[in-house]
Design a protein around this motif. Structure first.
Motif: not given
Length: 307
Positions: A97-111
């Motif tokens: 899996t990818e670390p949760f810390e990189l996913f916490r800002d979900t809006q940034q993930v979608w961008h």
């Protein structure tokens, strides 16, 4: 990457995973994305419903959970070439899996996804089928079974611990007969899981290769072997008069093996596709952090390395 239709699978029974799945669904729907969401677990397999109810191409699968949740997704989605964003939410080891810390800002993930600012890691899969009849022209008697980690042929019984006697053929040539708890046929990804616990080799996931490892063999000379990815591995159960021998895919029961049947394993035609958000992914660092690969007992200074 377009985000027009997305799967979201979360770890069944995990409140945190479900909460983040619901948050993702709401945010993606605001972006005019159709979301198919459901739990994934030992008793929950949402993927057939997802795939059959999709109105158009599925652009992405977001899988929130641990390695078991991710393995289930890979088995179902790799044949459909659907990329997987796997995030450790409610899991334990989180090797895939990818670390949760990189996913916490979900809006940034979608961008990032819409701007194609990510890497894609492809991992080799295996496929197996049950065969019977003439060994020179075998007939398939089952569906194809897929795995990302390993195929395991071992017996199971409610009231005792039966021993397996298995004959291994590679490309039609008998390699050995094994007496013990079973045999593992693993991908490079699976070499760090059950295979590693059985003292098998660790193989870099950038390679295409197949590792065959005996589980607790009753012999000091039975050793693991690494073979080319184009090999055909046939495993014949011998002396199983109680119908205990079974095929397991990524530790999940696939099917029982009946007298006169054998298991044929080969490299799958599909690859599991994982989205990588980390800027610096290192397989060796993952080994050190997740499997506590300590290495040498005494570390010496290296004056030639500039930090």
């Amino acid at each position: 990457m377009e985000l027009k239709q997305v799967i979201i699978a979360y770890k069944a029974g995990d409140i945190e995973s479900q909460k983040w799945a619901q948050r993702c669904a709401k945010e993606l729907e605001v972006l005019d994305c159709k979301v198919l969401m459901g739990p994934s677990g030992y008793k929950d397999n949402p993927y057939p419903v997802f795939l059959s109810s999709a109105s158009e191409k599925i652009d992405l699968a977001i899988v929130l959970g641990g390695d078991g949740t991710i393995l289930a997704a890979a088995r179902q989605l790799a044949p459909e070439s659907i990329p997987i964003l796997a995030v450790n939410v409610g899991g334990h080891l989180g090797f895939l899996t990818e670390p949760f810390e990189l996913f916490r800002d979900t809006q940034q993930v979608w961008h990032r996804l819409q701007g194609d600012r990510y890497a894609m890691l492809q991992r080799m899969m295996l496929e197996a089928r049950v065969c019977e009849g003439d060994r020179c022209s075998p007939q398939s008697s089952s569906d194809r079974f897929y795995c990302l980690n390993e195929m395991c042929i071992k017996p199971a019984s409610i009231d005792r611990m039966p021993t397996a006697i298995l004959e291994l053929e590679v490309d039609g040539e008998v390699v050995d007969q094994y007496q013990g708890d079973g045999l593992l046929v693993a991908t490079p990804t699976g070499s760090t899981c059950y295979t590693a616990s059985a003292n098998g080799p660790i193989i870099h996931p950038g390679m295409d290769a197949i590792a065959v490892t005996p589980i607790c063999p009753l012999s000091l000379s039975s050793r693991p072997i690494v073979i080319p990815p184009g090999s055909i591995v046939d495993i014949w159960p011998l002396g199983d008069y109680e119908l205990n021998t079974k095929l397991w895919t990524d530790s999940s029961l696939a099917t029982s093996i009946w007298p006169g049947q054998w298991i044929s394993v080969k490299m799958a035609h599909c690859m599991a596709r994982f989205i990588v958000l980390r800027e610096n992914y290192s397989f060796y660092q993952t080994l050190r952090e997740k499997l506590q690969w300590a290495g040498t007992r005494i570390h010496f200074d290296n004056n030639h390395r500039v930090n």
